[in-house]
Design a protein around this motif. Structure first.
Motif, PDB file in Angstrom:
ATOM      1  N   LEU A   1      50.953  23.476 -32.088  1.00 18.93           N
ATOM      2  CA  LEU A   1      51.974  22.985 -32.998  1.00 18.93           C
ATOM      3  C   LEU A   1      52.065  23.847 -34.252  1.00 18.93           C
ATOM      4  O   LEU A   1      53.166  24.193 -34.698  1.00 18.93           O
ATOM      5  N   ILE A   2      50.930  24.246 -34.783  1.00 16.82           N
ATOM      6  CA  ILE A   2      50.916  25.111 -35.971  1.00 16.82           C
ATOM      7  C   ILE A   2      51.531  26.467 -35.645  1.00 16.82           C
ATOM      8  O   ILE A   2      52.331  27.004 -36.428  1.00 16.82           O
ATOM      9  N   MET A   3      51.212  27.029 -34.475  1.00 15.30           N
ATOM     10  CA  MET A   3      51.788  28.319 -34.095  1.00 15.30           C
ATOM     11  C   MET A   3      53.300  28.215 -33.876  1.00 15.30           C
ATOM     12  O   MET A   3      54.053  29.093 -34.283  1.00 15.30           O
ATOM     13  N   ILE A   4      53.749  27.141 -33.251  1.00 12.60           N
ATOM     14  CA  ILE A   4      55.185  26.955 -33.022  1.00 12.60           C
ATOM     15  C   ILE A   4      55.924  26.842 -34.349  1.00 12.60           C
ATOM     16  O   ILE A   4      56.969  27.465 -34.551  1.00 12.60           O
ATOM     17  N   LEU A   5      55.400  26.042 -35.265  1.00 10.07           N
ATOM     18  CA  LEU A   5      56.052  25.887 -36.572  1.00 10.07           C
ATOM     19  C   LEU A   5      56.063  27.191 -37.362  1.00 10.07           C
ATOM     20  O   LEU A   5      57.049  27.516 -38.020  1.00 10.07           O
ATOM     21  N   THR A   6      54.979  27.947 -37.284  1.00  9.99           N
ATOM     22  CA  THR A   6      54.917  29.213 -38.008  1.00  9.99           C
ATOM     23  C   THR A   6      55.969  30.188 -37.490  1.00  9.99           C
ATOM     24  O   THR A   6      56.721  30.779 -38.266  1.00  9.99           O
TER      25      THR A   6
END
Length: 102
Positions: free
Chosen positions: A10-15
């Motif tokens: 989720l953090i990678m997708i948002l970034t």
């Protein structure tokens, strides 16, 4: 799967999403500043060079053969400029230097 894996995804997708969407949200008109335009023009070339140069040096068994292949490719590119000729001559230079350096 572990819960930490989902949080990391989720953090990678948002970034990645924010990196791609924020320029469209923040910059409405055409960029008129010459410095910023030239900076953005050269970013892809610099990124490619930064990713490619270490790989050229470490892909061979000796860093010297990688540097020799890079030097031959640079000289052939300046003289001829053809991508196929540069690639073949660089590969040949690395092959020959690997034969003699080992």
């Amino acid at each position: 799967m572990n819960r930490n894996v989902y949080i990391s995804l989720l953090i990678m997708i948002l970034t990645v999403y924010f990196i791609r969407v924020l320029p469209f949200l923040l910059i409405r008109g055409e960029i008129k500043n010459k410095f910023i335009r030239s900076f953005l023009y050269y970013v892809p070339y610099v990124t490619l060079a930064v990713m490619t140069f270490p790989a050229m040096i470490t892909a061979t068994s000796s860093p010297w053969s990688g540097l020799i292949g890079f030097g031959v490719g640079l000289i052939v590119a300046l003289i001829r400029g053809d991508l196929f000729t540069v690639a073949v001559s660089s590969c040949a230079a690395v092959f020959i230097s690997e034969l003699f350096l080992l």
